[in-house]
Design a protein around this motif. Structure first.
Motif, short mmCIF file in Angstrom:
data_model
loop_
_atom_site.label_atom_id
_atom_site.label_comp_id
_atom_site.label_asym_id
_atom_site.label_seq_id
_atom_site.Cartn_x
_atom_site.Cartn_y
_atom_site.Cartn_z
N LEU A 370 0.83 -1.21 0.00
CA LEU A 370 0.00 0.00 0.00
C LEU A 370 0.87 1.26 0.00
CD1 LEU A 370 -2.97 -0.43 2.50
CD2 LEU A 370 -3.09 0.31 0.14
N VAL A 371 2.05 1.13 0.59
CA VAL A 371 2.95 2.29 0.62
C VAL A 371 3.32 2.65 -0.82
CG1 VAL A 371 5.16 3.16 1.47
CG2 VAL A 371 3.86 1.55 2.85
N TRP A 428 -4.88 -2.49 -4.91
CA TRP A 428 -5.79 -1.45 -5.42
C TRP A 428 -7.05 -1.38 -4.56
CZ3 TRP A 428 -5.65 2.25 -9.18
CH2 TRP A 428 -4.51 2.28 -9.98
N VAL A 429 -7.58 -2.55 -4.21
CA VAL A 429 -8.83 -2.58 -3.43
C VAL A 429 -8.59 -1.90 -2.08
CG1 VAL A 429 -10.50 -4.10 -2.28
CG2 VAL A 429 -9.71 -4.62 -4.60
N ARG A 430 -7.48 -2.26 -1.43
CA ARG A 430 -7.20 -1.66 -0.11
C ARG A 430 -7.00 -0.15 -0.23
NH1 ARG A 430 -2.90 -6.38 1.27
NH2 ARG A 430 -4.30 -7.77 2.35
N ILE A 432 -8.28 1.85 -2.50
CA ILE A 432 -9.57 2.51 -2.76
C ILE A 432 -10.37 2.61 -1.46
CG2 ILE A 432 -11.79 2.23 -3.99
CD1 ILE A 432 -10.02 1.11 -6.35
N ILE A 433 -10.31 1.57 -0.64
CA ILE A 433 -11.04 1.61 0.65
C ILE A 433 -10.48 2.75 1.52
CG2 ILE A 433 -11.46 0.36 2.83
CD1 ILE A 433 -11.58 -2.22 1.14
N TRP A 434 -9.16 2.85 1.58
CA TRP A 434 -8.54 3.91 2.39
C TRP A 434 -8.95 5.30 1.89
CZ3 TRP A 434 -6.21 5.01 6.83
CH2 TRP A 434 -5.49 6.18 6.95
N MET A 435 -8.96 5.46 0.57
CA MET A 435 -9.31 6.77 0.01
C MET A 435 -10.80 7.08 0.26
SD MET A 435 -6.47 7.81 -0.89
CE MET A 435 -6.72 9.33 -1.71
#
Ligand code: ALA
Length: 463
Positions: A370-371, A428-430, A432-435
């Motif tokens: 994710l970084v 990508w999924v993680r 998008i969830i964070w955003m």
């Protein structure tokens, strides 16, 4: 600094940061943030499993992407400034919502970077202690999800860095410089010793996984370059930032790119690449070559290296958080700077507790990718910001202006997009969830409390 702002809070009311860093300090901050887990750990894994000896080409591709981005950063850092880095540039060029999104994204990048590197640091320290016969109780080496109680070394290193950053930016920069010397010495030692063991037979098959492997490897070793962007958060604390920030960003990145190419070439020239899939490949190569003392020195260098990565990323995190709090997008309580140390103590203590909890208690290793995605997104926005501001603010004073028109930022965006699409779907999924969480927070909190209150577009009237 903050030349585009019209209504930002009066920083004097909240205390100001100390202006004391020179070109040398910021260049060393860049090297401090860049050289770390990437070169000391990832190079071996990527070489063994993705790129073979051609891992050095992965470093070239990723390094090129970063150089285009670094040049774009340099233009914006010199002309816009502010301690918010890409957040501030996005605010100036793209408006509040995008600025918030990129600030939120940067907090993820730095926050996760610090916590994951703290766990890696703990692993290195445990190995080093075991090597000299010191065995810590197993319960204090892992978090509860992995059968322990708490990862105590990870918690302690975060506490130490929090303390140092609270003390003052000059003290932090001095510590960083000393540690960077240690890690550079370790790298130099490796280069000298490994040069005597080069065997070109190890390159007989140079690209065992083809170009696909090299490009996938580039998306992974990209992590090794993360950190030069943190230099731009020092804008308010740097003397003559228009000159010194571009120097710090570009010199640190070019120096590290050269080091990475040389080290990765040597690693694969001295032993078969298949043997490099270990936790500490640089040290273990020297053990294979029967240099145990040099291997121990490399481990010390790696520990120093990981320490400065955390220090500078944490520094960058606190300054971006400060910029967002000053603008009212995060609680303004955090905008206060301690009158004596001139550091954002409440941000450092509050986030230190969160990082210590994450690093000490949770297994976040698999979130490290994710970084990369978060950083690549921020990098694309910075390159995009250069293009937009060239159009919307053609007369803006640009002490450092990129040559060749739009070519460099466009190349930066293209490389970043390519690397982002090389990352797995789950990342990508993680992301998008964070955003999405960030946008929810913005519409329910920041938008209502924003000091600048630019909802409809860029805040572009010059003060
Ligand atoms: N570039 C930093 C490292 O490799 C994040 O550890």
């Amino acid at each position: 600094m903050g030349i585009f702002r019209t209504k930002s809070i009066n920083p004097g009311e909240y205390g100001t940061l100390r202006k004391c860093l020179n070109a040398f300090d910021v260049t060393f901050m860049g090297i401090g943030a860049i050289i770390g887990a990437g070169i000391f750990v990832l190079t071996g894994v990527v070489s063994a499993t993705h790129a073979g000896p051609a891992v050095l080409l992965s470093y070239v591709v990723s390094g090129l992407a970063c150089i285009f981005v670094a040049l774009s950063y340099a233009e914006l850092a010199a002309s816009i400034g502010g301690c918010g880095s890409a957040y501030s540039y996005a605010y100036a060029g793209l408006g509040e919502v995008i600025a918030w999104a990129i600030g939120w994204d940067l907090l993820l990048e730095y926050g996760l970077g610090i916590s994951t590197v703290a766990i890696g640091w703990s692993g290195y320290v445990q190995n080093a202690l075991t090597a000299v016969g010191i065995h810590l109780p197993a319960l204090f080496l892992k978090g509860p999800f992995e059968g322990g109680f708490v990862n105590l070394p990870a918690v302690l290193v975060i506490a130490l860095i929090t303390f140092l950053l609270c003390l003052g930016v000059r003290e932090s920069a001095r510590f960083n410089t000393a540690m960077v010397f240690v890690k550079l010495l370790a790298v130099a030692l490796f280069i000298v010793v490994a040069s005597f063991h080069v065997d070109t037979k190890n390159w007989a098959v140079f690209m065992p996984f083809g170009w696909t492997g090299i490009m996938h490897g580039a998306a992974l070793v990209f992590f090794a370059y993360i950190g030069f962007d943190a230099v731009s958060t020092a804008a308010e604390e740097t003397i003559n930032p228009q000159r010194n920030l571009p120097i710090g960003i570009i010199v640190s990145l070019i120096a590290c790119t050269i080091i990475y190419i040389v080290v990765s070439a040597l690693l694969t020239l001295v032993v078969p690449y298949q043997t490099l899939n270990v936790a500490s490949p640089v040290a273990s190569v020297l053990l294979q070559l029967h240099h145990p003392v040099v291997a121990a020195c490399i481990s010390v260098g790696a520990i120093a290296g990981l320490t400065t990565v955390m220090l500078v990323l944490y520094y960058g995190f606190s300054r971006i958080f400060l910029a967002m709090a000053r603008d009212g997008l995060l609680p303004q309580f955090f905008a206060k700077v301690h009158p004596r140390t001139q550091t954002p103590v409440s941000i450092l203590l509050g986030s230190g507790l969160v990082f210590a909890f994450i690093a000490g208690m949770t297994p976040i290793g698999d979130l490290a990718e994710l970084v990369n995605i978060g950083t690549l997104a921020a990098f694309s926005v910075v390159c995009g910001g250069v293009l937009v501001l060239r159009r919307t603010q053609p007369d803006l004073h640009r002490p450092f202006k990129l040559p060749f028109g739009s070519v460099i930022p466009v190349l930066g965006i293209t490389f970043c997009a390519y690397l982002m699409f090389s990352l797995p779907l789950i990342t990508w999924v993680r992301f998008i969830i964070w955003m999405a969480i960030g946008l929810l927070f913005y519409f329910n909190y920041g938008k209502k409390r924003s000091v600048i209150g630019s909802e409809s577009g860029p805040v572009a009237s010059k003060a």
